[in-house]
Every structure is written in C-alpha cells, then in structure tokens.
Write a protein that holds these residues in place. Structure first.
Motif, mmCIF file in Angstrom:
data_model
loop_
_atom_site.group_PDB
_atom_site.id
_atom_site.type_symbol
_atom_site.label_atom_id
_atom_site.label_comp_id
_atom_site.label_asym_id
_atom_site.label_seq_id
_atom_site.Cartn_x
_atom_site.Cartn_y
_atom_site.Cartn_z
ATOM 1 N N TRP B 174 0.895 -1.161 0.000
ATOM 2 C CA TRP B 174 0.000 0.000 0.000
ATOM 3 C C TRP B 174 0.930 1.207 0.000
ATOM 4 C CZ3 TRP B 174 -3.914 1.979 4.188
ATOM 5 C CH2 TRP B 174 -4.958 2.660 3.524
ATOM 6 N N PHE B 176 2.151 4.950 -0.394
ATOM 7 C CA PHE B 176 1.832 6.378 -0.304
ATOM 8 C C PHE B 176 2.932 7.251 -0.904
ATOM 9 C CE2 PHE B 176 -1.976 6.845 2.517
ATOM 10 C CZ PHE B 176 -2.244 5.491 2.684
ATOM 11 N N GLU B 191 -1.231 -1.024 -4.516
ATOM 12 C CA GLU B 191 -2.244 0.023 -4.605
ATOM 13 C C GLU B 191 -1.579 1.324 -4.195
ATOM 14 O OE1 GLU B 191 -5.652 0.362 -5.424
ATOM 15 O OE2 GLU B 191 -5.384 -1.601 -6.345
ATOM 16 N N ASN B 192 -1.647 2.310 -5.054
ATOM 17 C CA ASN B 192 -1.038 3.602 -4.765
ATOM 18 C C ASN B 192 -2.050 4.572 -4.176
ATOM 19 O OD1 ASN B 192 1.679 3.212 -5.877
ATOM 20 N ND2 ASN B 192 0.609 2.991 -7.833
ATOM 21 N N VAL B 193 -1.627 5.340 -3.205
ATOM 22 C CA VAL B 193 -2.431 6.465 -2.712
ATOM 23 C C VAL B 193 -1.624 7.717 -3.009
ATOM 24 C CG1 VAL B 193 -3.494 7.564 -0.719
ATOM 25 C CG2 VAL B 193 -3.463 5.070 -0.891
ATOM 26 N N HIS B 194 -2.026 8.405 -4.074
ATOM 27 C CA HIS B 194 -1.288 9.582 -4.491
ATOM 28 C C HIS B 194 -2.122 10.818 -4.194
ATOM 29 C CE1 HIS B 194 1.791 7.116 -5.945
ATOM 30 N NE2 HIS B 194 1.453 7.001 -7.209
#
Lengths: 210, 210
Positions: B174, B176, B191-194
């Motif tokens: 995960w 960030f 899964e990217n959180v940009h």
DNA sequence: TAGATTGTTAATCGATTAACAATC
DNA sequence: TAGATTGTTAATCGATTAACAATC
C-alpha cells in the motif's frame, strides 16, 4: 481554452505526467520523445501523444518534446500557477497530517482556515493556522470567501457540513468522508479520497493473486 | 473460485457496494432490487447485475437481493474475514494518522510492526505498537513473516526499501510514496495512494468547470 | 535531403448499457 | 397464474492502440 470534453481518464493521468516531467527536468533531461517517456512511465507512446493533443500540440515533429516546456504547459493546465482558497473542516489525525504533509500551494490550493467543533482542537495551531470553531464558519466565509473545502470529518456529520458550505458558496470538495457529496449535490466538484476502499481493493487483489 | 479475469473497473467498485450494503443492513433494509440500489448509488441497475454476476448469482429472480447475504458475499470476496500481516514503514504524520484513523482489521489487514529510521520515532508507541528501527526489519520479517507493507516514506527512500522488503518475501504494497513499485517490480501487488495527484486533479476540475 | 517523431485519423479493444428470456 | 426481477447475451459507447501522412 481547449478544455472541453476531456475525459476523466485523460485528466487523471495529467498529474502523473506532470510528476514525471518535473523529475526529468530536475534530472537535467531537456528533450524527450513520446516513445522514451512511454518506456519510463509504462504507457504506450500513442496514448501519451493522444492525451497531450487534447490540449494542443506541444511537441515538434522529428524532435520530440522540450521537457521544461511541456512540464510548464501541463502545470498551467492543472492550475499550479493559481491558488484557490480552501478550508479544512475536521482537524483530527487525518486532516492534520495531510495539511502538514502535503504542499497545497504547489498544487493549486491554499489552506486559509481550519475548523473543528471539539474543545480540544479549537485554538490549536496547525501548520501556522489556528483551528476555529465550526460555529463561526459562516462569518469566516462571508469575510474570506473560500472556494474549496477539504472534508475530514466522520461520515455522519458530512451531510450537514456539506449543505452549510454549499449554502456559503463553496462548491469544490476534497472529500475524505464516505458521504457522497457529488451524488447528493449534483452541481459540486468532488474528488473523493476513500482510503478504506483502497485498502479493501488491495485485500481483494492480495487474496485473488493467481 | 470464480476470480479469474475480473477487470479492475469491477474490482474498484466492490468496496463501494460493500459500504452501501453495510449501511442498508444497519438501516434495517432486508431486501433490495438492483434498480433500487442503482438509484441509491448513482449507477445503472444493469451495471450492478453485471458486476455481481462476475462472482456468481446472488439474487433471486422476481425478488431481488437479500441485503445481509449479499453484503456477506461481497465481504468474503474482498477478504474481510481474513487478516494479512502488514507492516508500516515510515512513522511520520501520514503513516501515524492512517494507522490510527483506519480500521485495518475489518479490511483484510492487521498492522503487526512499525518501522522508522529516525531516533525521534523509534521506541514511540503508535496504536499500541512500538516503532522499531528499520535496521532490524530483516530479523523481524524472518520471525513474523509479514505479507504486506504500507509505505509512508519519502519517494527518494522507496526504491531501497521496496527492494529490501521484496527480498524478504513481501510482495503486497500500500504505497503512499511516488516511487512506482509496480513498474519497477512487475510481480508485486500495489495500490497507490497519491494524494498530491488527487489534489491536482481537483485543481484542474475546479479551473475547467464550464 | 533523409531520418525521426509528431499530430491525427482509423481500427481495435474493453466497458457500459439495453434487451429479454428464464424463473422465482 | 401474473408480476417482478434476475442472469445473460447482444448492442452501444468510449478509451486505447495502431497506422501513417505531415513536417521538423
């Protein structure tokens, strides 16, 4: 302005183009072809050219794109040269962390006010900005006319907060709650950050990784 | 297992279905048709039926879907009944806030270790878990075998961290940071959180809201 | 000029929507 | 049984990729 009918698929790729071009510029690369960029980004050259041409012809045939020029053009399209006034509603862990962690000024926004309804938080200074009582938001908006709001409150509180803010002229939301503002208020511009959903997607992919 | 060839478009909608069904269940709704659900979610009934049928026939013709049953089925598909061991790398503002704010256990993961390389952070307790020295990660992984990692460190540090973790058997991230793990290590699940990209997209939409 | 690479149109692929037979 | 609604196939729509003429 050539900004009509651009699909969200294209728009969502723009910040990534901007990041890569920024990095290339800082690395001293002055010129790049769509093919070279496609290899670095894991896209097709065709898609890059297609995407860019939604906004105009930024390249030179037989030569490619000038990195700093293209970076600046995309920056302008994204609005990094402007700063819309944004308030943060909800000064909990997440709100504080994001406001402290992220450079809003280089991404089109400026935090000009922070609101909460908890005694613990009101009066606290976050990133140089005092946390104000949510009860005073009407007064604040009339004086400072913020255009956007970052929503970092529990989902249950979001309906009334959104309603209030829309009434005060705010129609652009960066929404960290699970209340669906866009669905309930069709005129608004909303980007949702649903970390929980994202984590669930990761869980699915982890379990079904064949 | 009917988990083959499901498109990311469908997968990304699953957590939202799960949320809505959960809410409906808590609201005491026992039965719902695809048409009713489509109105509540702002989708088409056709898409809902199409999406659900990727995983099996959960409804009854002429009747609709039993809310709690469908919720449970989707939950199972997402893996909420399991908990993969996840470590947090980087105990800064964001990492701390997300780990504190979000219920990982109900979303398929469990934070079992937190790492940082800063003297200020090592030894600190976050959400009941002590922050360990990043230097000791190898030892930790050999003993506890975490399967996933949440990456909350500066982009510049990510390449070496990802490399290290992949070498220790972690292949689910995960992320960030802005380092593109999936691009550099093709076998991984990322899964990217940009957040910065998301804010830029909001800026674009705000400026081009015709 | 010859070579390279864009801008742009056409072809393909995938996702969404519509339609309807199956059936509860 | 009649009415309702699913499951599923076919039609449509949109996004991506391929191709190539324009041109630097």
């Amino acid at each position: 302005m050539t900004s009509q009918n651009i699909s969200m698929s294209v728009i969502n790729r723009l910040p990534r183009y901007y990041r890569f071009l920024n990095y290339l510029k800082l690395s001293g690369v002055t010129r790049i072809s769509s093919r070279e960029l496609s290899e670095k980004m894991g896209l097709t050259a065709s898609q890059i050219r297609h995407d860019l041409n939604c906004f105009g012809g930024f390249g030179q045939q037989g030569y490619g794109y000038i990195v700093s020029e293209l970076r600046d053009e995309i920056g302008k399209i994204l609005g990094v040269d402007k700063q819309a006034k944004m308030i943060l509603v909800g000064a909990g862990n997440m709100g504080q962390a994001v406001v402290t962690h992220l450079d809003f000024e280089s991404r089109g926004f400026m935090i000009t006010g922070i609101f909460d309804n908890s005694e613990d938080k009101i009066g606290k200074i976050i990133n140089g900005i005092p946390v104000l009582d949510w009860q005073t938001v009407e007064e604040f908006c009339k004086e400072h006319t913020p255009e956007a709001a970052m929503i970092c409150i529990p989902t249950s509180a979001c309906k009334s907060v959104a309603e209030k803010l829309i009434g005060l002229g705010v129609n652009c939301f960066w929404n960290f709650s699970h209340y669906d503002i866009a669905l309930h208020y069709p005129g608004t511009i909303v980007e949702n950050v649903h970390l929980g959903d994202n984590l669930l997607t990761l869980s699915y992919r982890f379990r079904n990784n064949s």
